[in-house]
Each structure stands twice: as C-alpha cells, then as structure tokens.
Enzyme design. Structure first.
Site, PDB file in Angstrom:
ATOM      1  N   SER A 181       0.815  -1.207   0.000  1.00 49.18           N
ATOM      2  CA  SER A 181       0.000   0.000   0.000  1.00 49.18           C
ATOM      3  C   SER A 181       0.856   1.268   0.000  1.00 49.18           C
ATOM      4  CB  SER A 181      -0.953  -0.047   1.199  1.00 49.18           C
ATOM      5  OG  SER A 181      -1.945   0.929   1.115  1.00 49.18           O
TER       6      SER A 181
ATOM      7  N   ASP B 135     -10.288  -4.417  -4.461  1.00 52.89           N
ATOM      8  CA  ASP B 135      -9.654  -3.597  -3.426  1.00 52.89           C
ATOM      9  C   ASP B 135     -10.509  -2.357  -3.201  1.00 52.89           C
ATOM     10  OD1 ASP B 135      -7.966  -1.927  -1.875  1.00 52.89           O
ATOM     11  OD2 ASP B 135      -6.184  -2.836  -2.767  1.00 52.89           O
TER      12      ASP B 135
ATOM     13  N   HIS C   5      -7.923  -5.427   0.237  1.00 53.30           N
ATOM     14  CA  HIS C   5      -6.650  -4.700   0.320  1.00 53.30           C
ATOM     15  C   HIS C   5      -5.554  -5.559   0.940  1.00 53.30           C
ATOM     16  CE1 HIS C   5      -4.395  -1.019  -0.053  1.00 53.30           C
ATOM     17  NE2 HIS C   5      -4.155  -0.927   1.244  1.00 53.30           N
TER      18      HIS C   5
END
Length: 227
Positions: A107, A173, A200
C-alpha cells in the site's frame, strides 16, 4: 563367505559415495551464489499499519525459517504519516540494501519505497521489488495521503534499480482502486498478479498468510539465477 564380504563392502562403498555426493550437492547449493549466502529481504508496511499486522509476521517467519535474513520496518506515525519522516526512516533502514536485497512493500509503503529509490543520487541496484496494492497517483477517498504522490518519479531509473518487479493487486480492493495498481505496474513495466476477491490484503480480508507474496519472492530468486 567371500560373496557376503564383497556384498557388504559394496554396500558400504555405495553408502559412502552417496553421502559424499549429497554433501557435494548441498555445498554447491549453499555456495553457488548470493541467493543463499547473502540474501536479505525488507518488508515496508503501509498506512495505519505496523510490523505486527496482517501477513507481515507470517512472511517474516516463513523467510527466516528458510534461513533468509528478513526485517519488517517500523515507520513513524502510521496513522498520521508524514512523507518526510517516512523518507528519513527509509533512508536509515534501506541504506544497506544491495544486489542481494528484495524489498516487499504494501500500500503506502510502495510509493514510499519508490520515492526513496528515486531520491538516490547514486543509483542502487537491488534484486527485486514485490509491490502489493501499490499506487503512484492520488487515492480518491484518502486525500490525507496526497503528499506521498507529489514526487515526480523517474520510472526509467526505477526500472533499472530492480532486477525484477512484481505488482500484486485485487480488482475488489476497496481502499486502493485496482486501476491505480494497474497504473503502477504499467509505469514500472512490471509483471502484475491479479487476485480476485482479496480486498486490500489486510487481516480483515483474511490475509494473515500470503503465499502469493512468497511465490513472487521465489520468482525474483529464480530470475537472480538467470544469466
């Protein structure tokens, strides 16, 4: 009696030869190159995360069980992250990476890692990057992270910085839209792995373990063996 003695001697010699062959094979494997001897892996977490979250402890344990030096970095104030503070920490912690290093990032950790590599005046070459749910453009619902995407990245430099780059994402996601992860892969000319219905890749998405990341690392290792 002679036959039994010869038979026993033959078995003994065969056993010794087999043992020597195995030892030579193991020795050759261990000393064949940097993959076994000096490989090190660094994991960079993301927004509102820590080294003890999600699949990071599992991956560290899996790699360490294989004899690979592995560290999950702890970045400052992950709930209110500051780009400059993260860059300072990465500069301190990633300064030692080299051609025997693989960086795994998740991320926000992806853009932070890329920004660090981009900032280096002297080019650094590492074995590979595995980027999970990464992005290089602003996330529509997270304007508080826009400061991380303001750096102009030199993608040609970044492509040369890593021997192999693998990007992992999920079309479902809900935090980083998949099109942003696809953009990241496209700009880096990277292999992209799409994993459906994985969110995610958080613990809340069921990701306490992440075998696909381990497989991506093994793919980087295989590329290191290629001439």
């Amino acid at each position: 009696m002679k036959f039994k003695c010869y038979k026993s001697l033959s078995v003994f010699l065969f056993s010794r030869i087999t043992i020597v062959t195995i030892l030579i094979s193991v020795s050759t494997y261990v000393h064949s190159g940097p993959i076994v001897r000096d490989l090190n892996i660094t994991v960079v977490h993301g927004y509102m995360s820590s080294p003890d979250d999600h699949w990071f402890p599992w991956l560290r344990n899996e790699l360490q069980d294989r004899g690979i030096t592995t560290e999950v970095l702890s970045l400052p104030n992950p709930s209110v992250p500051n780009p400059e503070e993260w860059q300072e920490t990465l500069s301190d912690q990633l300064g030692k990476i080299d051609s025997n290093s693989i960086v795994v990032a998740h991320s926000l950790g992806c853009i932070a890692t890329l920004s660090y590599l981009n900032s280096l005046k002297k080019e650094k070459h590492i074995a590979g990057l595995v980027l999970v749910s990464g992005f290089i453009s602003n996330i529509p619902n997270l304007p508080q992270l826009d400061g991380f995407t303001q750096t102009d990245l030199d993608f040609s430099k970044l492509i040369l910085a890593a021997g192999k780059i693998i990007v992992i994402g999920s079309p479902q996601d809900s935090i980083v839209p998949f099109y942003l992860t696809e953009e990241l892969a496209d700009q880096l000319q990277a292999t992209i792995v799409s994993i459906p219905d994985s969110g995610h890749f958080l613990a809340s998405d069921g990701y306490r373990k992440f075998p696909q990341v381990l497989a991506a690392i093994e793919e980087v290792l295989a590329s290191m063996n290629q001439p």
